[in-house]
Every structure is written in C-alpha cells, then in structure tokens.
Design an enzyme around this catalytic site. Structure first.
Site, PDB file in Angstrom:
ATOM      1  N   GLU A   1       0.854  -1.396   0.036  1.00 59.02           N
ATOM      2  CA  GLU A   1       0.221  -0.055   0.045  1.00 59.02           C
ATOM      3  C   GLU A   1       0.713   1.201  -0.156  1.00 59.02           C
ATOM      4  O   GLU A   1       0.752   2.206   1.013  1.00 59.02           O
ATOM      5  CB  GLU A   1      -0.970  -0.154   1.161  1.00 59.02           C
ATOM      6  CG  GLU A   1      -1.933  -1.207   1.084  1.00 59.02           C
ATOM      7  CD  GLU A   1      -2.830  -1.167   2.445  1.00 59.02           C
ATOM      8  OE1 GLU A   1      -2.924  -0.088   3.332  1.00 59.02           O
ATOM      9  OE2 GLU A   1      -3.727  -2.132   2.320  1.00 59.02           O
TER      10      GLU A   1
ATOM     11  N   GLU B   1      -5.257  -9.093   0.793  1.00 54.62           N
ATOM     12  CA  GLU B   1      -5.850  -8.473   2.063  1.00 54.62           C
ATOM     13  C   GLU B   1      -7.344  -8.329   1.877  1.00 54.62           C
ATOM     14  O   GLU B   1      -7.819  -7.614   0.629  1.00 54.62           O
ATOM     15  CB  GLU B   1      -5.286  -7.152   2.567  1.00 54.62           C
ATOM     16  CG  GLU B   1      -3.974  -7.294   3.235  1.00 54.62           C
ATOM     17  CD  GLU B   1      -3.472  -5.870   3.935  1.00 54.62           C
ATOM     18  OE1 GLU B   1      -4.389  -5.114   4.277  1.00 54.62           O
ATOM     19  OE2 GLU B   1      -2.255  -5.762   3.825  1.00 54.62           O
TER      20      GLU B   1
HETATM   21  O1  IFM Z   1      -4.127  -3.197   9.219  1.00 58.94           O
HETATM   22  C1  IFM Z   1      -4.091  -2.637   7.833  1.00 58.94           C
HETATM   23  C2  IFM Z   1      -2.884  -3.190   6.962  1.00 58.94           C
HETATM   24  O2  IFM Z   1      -1.772  -3.183   7.708  1.00 58.94           O
HETATM   25  C3  IFM Z   1      -2.897  -2.754   5.623  1.00 58.94           C
HETATM   26  N1  IFM Z   1      -4.186  -2.764   5.106  1.00 58.94           N
HETATM   27  C4  IFM Z   1      -5.467  -2.319   5.892  1.00 58.94           C
HETATM   28  C5  IFM Z   1      -5.388  -3.141   7.152  1.00 58.94           C
HETATM   29  C6  IFM Z   1      -6.719  -2.845   7.709  1.00 58.94           C
HETATM   30  O3  IFM Z   1      -6.839  -1.459   8.186  1.00 58.94           O
END
Ligand code: IFM
Length: 459
Positions: free
Chosen positions: A166, A355
């Site tokens: 990210e 994710e």
């Molecule tokens: O916890 C975070 C992660 O570190 C990066 N993506 C989003 C998740 C949830 O907010």
C-alpha cells in the site's frame, strides 16, 4: 456461483504485518522504526496505544505457526521489519534479526505453508526518516540493499516476494493527512514519497531478476472503486480525480510507465511541487512484475469539494450499507468491480487478493467462544464476488484474509479487531473465533463450502 473456478492451485492464505503483531521492539538489536516514534507521541494513536508488545509474536512465533497449520492455510503473508535487519536503516546487518525470520520461514516450510514475504509494510527505520524518509531517493537505494540481503539469505526458501504494501497509504496518509507515521502534512512530499517508493520497488524487482532467483515478485496496492456519491457532473468529475489520486497514481507508473496525465496537470494547476523524474526512472518502475497484489476493503464515494486543497474532493457517506466497526461500508460488489477493471485496463499476469477482511468487536462469550458471524458474512460475500470475477476471466491466483489475529491497527490502536483469532490484551492468549473454523472449511473444500452454506449456519 461456480466455485470450481477456484482452481486446484488456488492459494488460500492469511496476512499479517511485522509492527502490528511482533512486539519485542527492542529485542534482537532491532532499531527504532517510524511507528515506534509516532505511536509514542501522545494523541497520535487512539488511546495512546503502541506496538511495543502488540501480539508478542516475536516471542510466540512457534505458537503462531501452529495456529496457521491448524487453520490449514497454504500460504502465510507476513512482513519483515527493516529495522530488525538493518537497525540503522543501512550499514550493519543484524544476524539476530535474520535469524528470527529464518526460524519463522523454516517453521512455516516444515508446516507445509508457503511464505509470502512483504518487504516493506510501513516500519521504516527511524534513522532513514531522519534523513528524509521516502522523500529521499537514497531511501530507495537502501531499500534495494536491504532486499538484497533478504534475497541472498532466503532466496529459494521464500518463493513469493511483495516489495511494498500500500504505497498510497505510506505516501499520503503518512505525509499528507499525517494520520500515520511519520505524521507529516505536506502534499508535495507525499507525491515525492510515492515516486521514491515506486523507484524502490523497481530496483528490488530488477535486483531479484538479476540474481536469477526461483519464484515470483510483485507489489501490493490498496485499490477500490471511487464512485460519485450522487451523479452530479461535479461529483462525477471528482470521482475520476479520486481514482487518479488513489488508484491510477500507482497503477499507471507500474503498468503503463507514466503518471496519469490528468493528475499531473491537476496537481500542476494547484501549485503542488511535482516529483522529480530522472532519466530511466519510469522504465525502472515499469519492470514487469509476476503478479499484482490487491488489498480491497470497500468502495469510496466521492463528493466534489474544491475547498479541500489540492485534491478538490472529500469522501462522502453513502448510507444504506452495513458498516464495520472501522466504519467501512460493506460492499462486496466493489471487489469484483476492481478486479475486473484492473484486469481489463492493466493486464497484470496474475492477481492475488493480498488483504480482505473486516473489523468487528467481539469477545469470548460465557463458553469461551467468539461468535463472529459478521466477519464470516463479510469474507463469504467477498469470496463469492471474487469467484464471479474469476468467471469473467480475471487471473486470480489466491486470497488472503486480513488478518490472522487481532492486532495493532495503526492509528486506531487495538480498537479495530480484524482477526480470525481473538487476542486477550492482558494475557495475549489466542482464542480461535468461529470465523477461524469456518475459513478452515473454505480452504479444505477449496471454496466449495461457499456454495453449500450460502445461508450458513449461524448457530
Ligand atoms: O491493518 C491494515 C494493514 O496493515 C494494511 N491494510 C489495511 C489493514 C486494515 O486497516
């Protein structure tokens, strides 16, 4: 839904990140990270929480590997803390740091679990921040040196590498809104931080290829559809800009080799200092990747608002959708939309959902069980949409739930619990939630159970 679309080699996994779970921030000679510094500034993190102990995974790696084995995942995506390997960001390598990850990696392999290693998930060595952090091009070179040490040591054993997690959050939430470490408020710095991260990514990919290592390398972006809250011409235009700001600003350099023209012009008109692009930068950034990782949580609705400098919009509240504890609207359709769109527009050779998950606050009941049906619904409905995307030809190779266990959720501290496993904040004891057992069934059946329990058992 035809879940046969999840091919036999589909990778079912779960993701974590170093600072969010490890604790042990002074152990093994680990250096200070920007999150250690930021989280200890009063008022920057909800309840002044920090990751000093987190889930104590630094001391409980074996227990966590046992949990993963019981969960039945084929893959575990975790990140390596740069300040464990180079406590000062560069220079002296820490053998203790390498050994910690070596034991974890070997433990995973013994358990039959493929390590998916994220090289940077936000815990920059503080020393590098003191030298300009991601706005300093040298940071990209140091990142490449750090990757080289890891490729050398773990290459062959680790066959799946993710350069950055990210980069939009790192650049803009870290340097523009200041809500995350390092907590700066400088839009021009955020643009440069995105460029330097992309350079770092390109350098790492190039190095990986030059070392002739077995395996694959890619990058993870947080992507989501940006839609107009209401269909006014201003909102529709702002939604395109929102997409440029958050999605295309990374997708286009990576897959097209240039920054989106509309955004470059827009920022120029707003008197923002644009990043310096040196000869060869864009070719470096556009190195072919083996896969793109997509982190998806929700759709964002856009409202035009020219008073918000320099982006000219804000995110609106849609209403009508269920919300998670993190106040994220639950919109599974958005996952399919972003997968199909990225596939059609950018053609990455392979996509992983690196994710996806939801925060709800549940605690063990009188019988010690954690009944997190809302999380099951969330993952279930998103997987259905992922399967539909596969039917439409998206080369989806895997799905990773965020996250294994309740952890340090950055500026919201321990308030947002995303885990399949509940972590008691006092004892740090792990309790498997109902979703843990449900996800295990999904994995066991390679997704077939999603069809069977459309109206899954809520008892
Ligand atoms: O916890 C975070 C992660 O570190 C990066 N993506 C989003 C998740 C949830 O907010």
């Amino acid at each position: 839904m035809n879940t046969k679309k999840f091919c036999d080699s589909f990778v079912w996994g779960v993701t974590t990140a170093s600072y969010q779970i490890e604790g042990g921030v002074k152990d093994g000679g680990r250096g200070e990270s920007i999150w250690d510094r930021f989280s200890h500034i009063p008022g920057r993190v909800l309840h002044d929480d920090h990751g000093d102990i987190a889930c104590d995974s630094y001391h409980r790696a074996e227990e966590d590997v046992r949990l993963l084995k019981e969960l039945g995942v084929k893959a575990y995506r975790f990140s390596i803390a740069w300040p464990r390997i180079f406590p000062g960001g560069y220079g002296q390598v820490s053998e203790d740091g390498l050994r910690y990850y070596e034991e974890l990696i070997d433990g995973l392999l013994e358990a039959g679990i493929e390590p998916y290693v994220t090289l940077y998930h936000w815990d920059l060595p503080q020393k590098l921040q003191d030298e300009g952090g991601w706005t300093n091009r040298k940071t990209a070179e140091y990142f490449c040196d750090y990757c080289g040490v890891l490729f050398e040591r773990f290459g062959g054993r680790v066959r799946h590498w993710i350069t950055l997690n990210e980069p939009w959050v790192v650049a803009f939430v870290g340097n523009y809104t200041g809500k995350m470490a390092p907590g700066l408020r400088d839009f021009s710095a955020a643009l440069t931080a995105s460029h330097v991260q992309l350079l770092a990514h390109g350098m790492a990919v190039r190095l990986f290829r030059s070392m002739g290592l077995d395996g694959e390398i890619g990058v993870t972006l947080n992507l989501s559809p940006k839609e107009a809250l209401t269909d006014t011409p201003e909102n529709l235009e702002a939604a395109v800009r929102h997409d440029g700001y958050a999605n295309r600003w990374f997708l286009e350099p990576l897959f097209v080799g240039s920054y989106p023209e509309d955004m470059w012009e827009w920022y120029g008109r707003q008197q923002v200092v644009l990043p310096e692009i040196c000869p060869g930068d864009m070719e470096l950034i556009r190195q072919p990747v083996d896969f793109l990782g997509i982190n998806y949580y929700n759709i964002d609705y856009t409202v035009s608002d020219l008073s918000v400098w320099p982006i000219g919009f804000r995110t609106g509240f849609s209403g009508g959708n269920p919300m998670t504890h993190y106040q994220m609207p639950v919109i599974p359709e958005g996952l399919k939309k972003i997968l199909v769109r990225v596939h059609n527009d950018y053609h990455p050779p392979k996509i992983y959902i690196t994710e996806n998950g939801a925060s709800y606050q549940e605690h063990p009941d009188r019988n010690g069980q954690v009944q997190d049906d809302a999380r099951i619904d969330y993952v279930h409905t998103h997987l259905q949409k992922a399967a539909e995307a596969v039917e439409e030809g998206v080369p989806l190779a895997g799905y990773f739930v965020w996250t294994l266990m309740d952890d340090f959720e950055w500026n919201t501290g321990y308030e947002n619990q995303f885990g399949l496993v509940y972590v008691d904040r006092k004892t740090l004891a792990r309790t498997k939630k109902k979703s843990f057992f449900w996800y295990r069934q999904v994995i066991d059946s390679n997704g077939a159970v999603l069809e069977e329990n459309e109206e899954h058992d809520r008892r």
